[in-house]
Design a protein around this motif. Structure first.
Motif, PDB file in Angstrom:
ATOM      1  N   ALA A   1      -3.149   2.047 -12.378  1.00  0.00           N
ATOM      2  CA  ALA A   1      -2.591   1.081 -11.517  1.00  0.00           C
ATOM      3  C   ALA A   1      -2.746  -0.267 -12.230  1.00  0.00           C
ATOM      4  N   ALA A   2      -3.850  -0.638 -12.641  1.00  0.00           N
ATOM      5  CA  ALA A   2      -3.996  -1.840 -13.259  1.00  0.00           C
ATOM      6  C   ALA A   2      -3.394  -1.882 -14.712  1.00  0.00           C
ATOM      7  N   ALA A   3      -3.103  -0.812 -15.657  1.00  0.00           N
ATOM      8  CA  ALA A   3      -2.373  -0.762 -16.604  1.00  0.00           C
ATOM      9  C   ALA A   3      -0.957  -1.063 -16.290  1.00  0.00           C
ATOM     10  N   LEU A   4      -0.277  -0.128 -15.335  1.00  0.00           N
ATOM     11  CA  LEU A   4       0.957  -0.359 -15.154  1.00  0.00           C
ATOM     12  C   LEU A   4       1.241  -1.990 -14.461  1.00  0.00           C
ATOM     13  N   ARG A   5       0.151  -2.386 -13.707  1.00  0.00           N
ATOM     14  CA  ARG A   5       0.314  -3.905 -13.080  1.00  0.00           C
ATOM     15  C   ARG A   5       0.706  -4.814 -14.535  1.00  0.00           C
ATOM     16  N   LEU A   6      -0.336  -4.869 -15.384  1.00  0.00           N
ATOM     17  CA  LEU A   6      -0.291  -5.619 -16.600  1.00  0.00           C
ATOM     18  C   LEU A   6       1.079  -5.564 -17.311  1.00  0.00           C
ATOM     19  N   ALA A   7       1.518  -4.267 -17.244  1.00  0.00           N
ATOM     20  CA  ALA A   7       2.768  -4.093 -18.003  1.00  0.00           C
ATOM     21  C   ALA A   7       4.004  -4.391 -17.275  1.00  0.00           C
ATOM     22  N   LEU A   8       4.067  -4.018 -15.910  1.00  0.00           N
ATOM     23  CA  LEU A   8       5.266  -3.921 -15.313  1.00  0.00           C
ATOM     24  C   LEU A   8       5.429  -5.345 -14.486  1.00  0.00           C
ATOM     25  N   GLY A   9       4.249  -5.794 -14.073  1.00  0.00           N
ATOM     26  CA  GLY A   9       4.576  -7.055 -13.308  1.00  0.00           C
ATOM     27  C   GLY A   9       4.345  -6.631 -11.641  1.00  0.00           C
ATOM     28  N   PRO A  10       5.299  -6.494 -10.942  1.00  0.00           N
ATOM     29  CA  PRO A  10       5.328  -6.513  -9.280  1.00  0.00           C
ATOM     30  C   PRO A  10       4.332  -5.277  -9.083  1.00  0.00           C
ATOM     31  N   ALA A  11       3.499  -5.838  -8.127  1.00  0.00           N
ATOM     32  CA  ALA A  11       2.399  -5.038  -7.503  1.00  0.00           C
ATOM     33  C   ALA A  11       2.814  -3.720  -6.912  1.00  0.00           C
ATOM     34  N   THR A  12       3.967  -3.928  -6.214  1.00  0.00           N
ATOM     35  CA  THR A  12       4.361  -2.608  -5.448  1.00  0.00           C
ATOM     36  C   THR A  12       5.101  -1.677  -6.412  1.00  0.00           C
ATOM     37  N   VAL A  13       5.761  -2.225  -7.415  1.00  0.00           N
ATOM     38  CA  VAL A  13       6.313  -1.355  -8.574  1.00  0.00           C
ATOM     39  C   VAL A  13       5.118  -0.404  -9.338  1.00  0.00           C
ATOM     40  N   ALA A  14       3.945  -1.170  -9.408  1.00  0.00           N
ATOM     41  CA  ALA A  14       3.019  -0.606 -10.247  1.00  0.00           C
ATOM     42  C   ALA A  14       2.274   0.438  -9.388  1.00  0.00           C
ATOM     43  N   ALA A  15       2.257   0.182  -8.142  1.00  0.00           N
ATOM     44  CA  ALA A  15       1.428   0.923  -6.998  1.00  0.00           C
ATOM     45  C   ALA A  15       1.970   2.391  -7.200  1.00  0.00           C
ATOM     46  N   ILE A  16       3.607   2.239  -6.920  1.00  0.00           N
ATOM     47  CA  ILE A  16       4.342   3.474  -6.600  1.00  0.00           C
ATOM     48  C   ILE A  16       4.276   4.220  -7.767  1.00  0.00           C
ATOM     49  N   ALA A  17       4.604   3.546  -9.119  1.00  0.00           N
ATOM     50  CA  ALA A  17       4.547   4.276 -10.225  1.00  0.00           C
ATOM     51  C   ALA A  17       3.410   4.963 -10.521  1.00  0.00           C
ATOM     52  N   ALA A  18       2.242   4.509 -10.404  1.00  0.00           N
ATOM     53  CA  ALA A  18       0.980   4.894 -10.424  1.00  0.00           C
ATOM     54  C   ALA A  18       0.769   6.052  -9.533  1.00  0.00           C
ATOM     55  N   GLY A  19       1.164   5.934  -8.272  1.00  0.00           N
ATOM     56  CA  GLY A  19       1.057   6.970  -7.341  1.00  0.00           C
ATOM     57  C   GLY A  19       1.308   8.421  -7.832  1.00  0.00           C
ATOM     58  N   GLY A  20       2.433   8.564  -8.476  1.00  0.00           N
ATOM     59  CA  GLY A  20       2.781   9.870  -8.690  1.00  0.00           C
ATOM     60  C   GLY A  20       2.124  10.554  -9.793  1.00  0.00           C
TER      61      GLY A  20
ATOM     62  N   VAL B   1      -5.675   2.546  -5.778  1.00  0.00           N
ATOM     63  CA  VAL B   1      -4.511   2.092  -6.462  1.00  0.00           C
ATOM     64  C   VAL B   1      -3.864   0.907  -6.156  1.00  0.00           C
ATOM     65  N   GLY B   2      -4.133   0.586  -4.657  1.00  0.00           N
ATOM     66  CA  GLY B   2      -3.638  -0.839  -4.192  1.00  0.00           C
ATOM     67  C   GLY B   2      -4.418  -2.215  -5.018  1.00  0.00           C
ATOM     68  N   SER B   3      -5.597  -1.708  -5.251  1.00  0.00           N
ATOM     69  CA  SER B   3      -6.468  -2.705  -5.791  1.00  0.00           C
ATOM     70  C   SER B   3      -6.075  -2.884  -7.233  1.00  0.00           C
ATOM     71  N   GLY B   4      -5.932  -1.985  -7.939  1.00  0.00           N
ATOM     72  CA  GLY B   4      -5.511  -1.961  -9.283  1.00  0.00           C
ATOM     73  C   GLY B   4      -4.106  -2.548  -9.513  1.00  0.00           C
ATOM     74  N   SER B   5      -3.341  -2.480  -8.689  1.00  0.00           N
ATOM     75  CA  SER B   5      -1.801  -3.092  -8.586  1.00  0.00           C
ATOM     76  C   SER B   5      -1.892  -4.415  -8.543  1.00  0.00           C
ATOM     77  N   VAL B   6      -2.913  -5.121  -8.213  1.00  0.00           N
ATOM     78  CA  VAL B   6      -2.791  -6.460  -7.803  1.00  0.00           C
ATOM     79  C   VAL B   6      -3.692  -7.258  -8.993  1.00  0.00           C
ATOM     80  N   VAL B   7      -4.224  -6.557 -10.130  1.00  0.00           N
ATOM     81  CA  VAL B   7      -5.235  -7.261 -11.044  1.00  0.00           C
ATOM     82  C   VAL B   7      -4.272  -8.266 -11.997  1.00  0.00           C
ATOM     83  N   PHE B   8      -5.037  -9.299 -12.229  1.00  0.00           N
ATOM     84  CA  PHE B   8      -4.312 -10.387 -13.255  1.00  0.00           C
ATOM     85  C   PHE B   8      -2.870 -10.399 -13.414  1.00  0.00           C
ATOM     86  N   SER B   9      -2.302 -10.956 -12.455  1.00  0.00           N
ATOM     87  CA  SER B   9      -0.683 -11.259 -12.256  1.00  0.00           C
ATOM     88  C   SER B   9      -0.738 -12.479 -13.448  1.00  0.00           C
ATOM     89  N   HIS B  10       0.611 -11.965 -14.225  1.00  0.00           N
ATOM     90  CA  HIS B  10       0.803 -13.034 -15.063  1.00  0.00           C
ATOM     91  C   HIS B  10       2.326 -13.259 -15.387  1.00  0.00           C
TER      92      HIS B  10
END
Length: 438
Positions: A344-363, A383-392
């Motif tokens: 989830a953290a990797a997707l957050r760093l790459a994708l941006g929005p937390a909800t999108v990263a969380a849902i993509a990671a879920g599958g 997953v929710g925690s990982g999805s909010v890491v280091f917003s940029h």
């Protein structure tokens, strides 16, 4: 080979969203198509999986998100959020303003989606900072930390709710565990971290906001505002406690399960709010229903993105990727919670929005639950925690914070990005600790 295809699908998702700026829902559906076909599924089967994934994900989720949005909009439009905020500030006094603002953000955050709560509470933060002559971030960071924690950890927010549905996690237990972890997390990321940001003191930009200030007569009472806002939380928590404490044959347990079901809990809250936040304040039914209708506009695209995540997940299941991941994980000593957080953290760093990263990671993460026997509720929070890491800079929330708090990019990274990382790491550590006793 299946993992290579999944990795290629994630890379394609990043390319579509970051390089071509394609909408998240369209991107997820396209990636689901590509992954399914690459896995050798016939075209009609891929389409069937996408339809089934969207349908199963949104079957109950659409109701929960819809009712949650209605409750939040009713709370905002009647002045209930203003009542909660001003009353808590009066109780805590100037010395403990940070704690009052944080508690306001946490209470309001249960009912309001992050962006709505952020914009709604900003005027209050601006006014407090100006009247008390203290740095804006000193009171702004605790408010934002509380909103972000509820957004990442707790149902009925879109990310945790969608992941809980994908993982077949109990919403009540997720809420209990999430609240238990949320309290120390928002304290560390809010009042504690804000003390390190006293050097950043920027003036409020004129014309940046135009708040509606409610009169005493227009607003509901404090007790009514708090009680109505927390109806879903109370009902779902009681259900979780009843399931842990009562035997199956008890009628009280079945009643708790019925009224504590997330759909029923949020529906009851909306029905109460129509009266307490509407009719009881002299508003007509047409006015109240106008508020209800407007609330759906806030979450329409988010529901589609959530459905797209469900489609991606279903294609992974139907194409055999889920079983492959499960077989590869068999006998592994790696912590599934750490793996879920990392993905989830990797997707957050790459994708941006937390909800999108969380849902993509879920599958991708879902197969780990059946294989390892880990608590699905803790996996939701991981997953929710990982999805909010280091917003940029690729996250709209980064620019929202920068704009309203009048900061430079480096100041936004020092404040907002680090704040989000504190929340993320605290969530991971908390999940790992809880996993040793649950």
């Amino acid at each position: 080979m299946p993992l290579v295809i999944v990795a290629g699908g994630v890379a394609l998702l990043l390319l579509l969203m970051i390089r071509f700026k394609l909408n998240g829902f369209i991107s997820l559906v396209l990636v689901a198509l590509v992954v399914g076909i690459a896995q050798g599924m016939p075209g009609d089967k891929v389409i069937g999986s996408i339809k089934a994934g969207v349908g199963s994900t949104l079957s109950s989720l659409a109701l929960i998100m819809g009712f949650g949005a209605m409750l939040g909009k009713l709370l905002a439009d009647c002045g209930g959020a203003q009542r909660i905020a001003t009353t808590l500030i009066d109780i805590f006094g100037k010395k403990y303003l940070q704690w009052a603002v944080m508690l306001t953000g946490f209470t309001v955050g249960f009912a309001l989606f992050y962006e709505v709560g952020f914009v709604l509470l900003l005027p209050l933060v601006f006014n407090i900072a100006a009247s008390a002559r203290i740095p804006l971030l000193y009171v702004g960071v605790p408010m934002v930390a509380a909103l972000s924690v509820t957004h990442g950890f707790l149902p009925p927010h879109p990310g945790p709710t969608a992941i809980a549905s994908l993982f077949h996690a109990d919403m009540g237990k997720t809420l209990l565990y999430g609240t238990l972890l949320a309290i120390p997390t928002m304290i560390l990321a809010g009042p504690v971290y804000a003390h390190f940001l006293k050097g950043i003191d920027k003036p409020v930009l004129e014309g940046l906001y135009n708040p509606k200030t409610f009169t005493e007569e227009e607003m509901p009472g404090f007790a009514v505002s708090i009680a109505t806002s927390l109806v879903p939380v109370i009902l779902m928590a009681l259900r979780a406690l009843a399931e842990m404490a009562l035997p199956q044959e008890y009628r009280l347990l079945h009643l708790a399960e019925f009224f504590g079901d997330p759909v029923m809990a949020t529906l009851i809250a909306v029905l109460i709010a129509i009266f307490t936040f509407g009719l009881n304040l002299g508003r007509t039914m047409d006015e109240v229903m106008g508020t209800v209708s407007d609330s759906i506009k806030i979450i329409a695209m988010m529901m589609l993105i959530t459905g797209g995540g469900g489609a991606f997940k279903q294609v992974l299941v139907d194409s055999g990727v889920e079983q492959y991941i499960a077989s590869q994980m068999a006998g592994s000593n790696l912590s599934p919670i750490l793996m879920a957080w990392s993905i989830a953290a990797a997707l957050r760093l790459a994708l941006g929005p937390a909800t999108v990263a969380a849902i993509a990671a879920g599958g991708i993460v879902a197969p780990l639950i059946a294989t390892t026997g880990v608590s699905p509720e803790l996996m939701v929070i991981a997953v929710g925690s990982g999805s909010v890491v280091f917003s940029h800079v690729n996250d709209p929330g980064f620019w929202l914070f920068k704009k309203y708090f009048n900061l430079s990019i480096m100041e936004t990274i020092k404040s907002w990005s680090v704040l989000e990382t504190i929340i993320s790491v605290c969530g991971l550590v908390g999940c790992l600790l809880l996993s040793t006793i649950i």
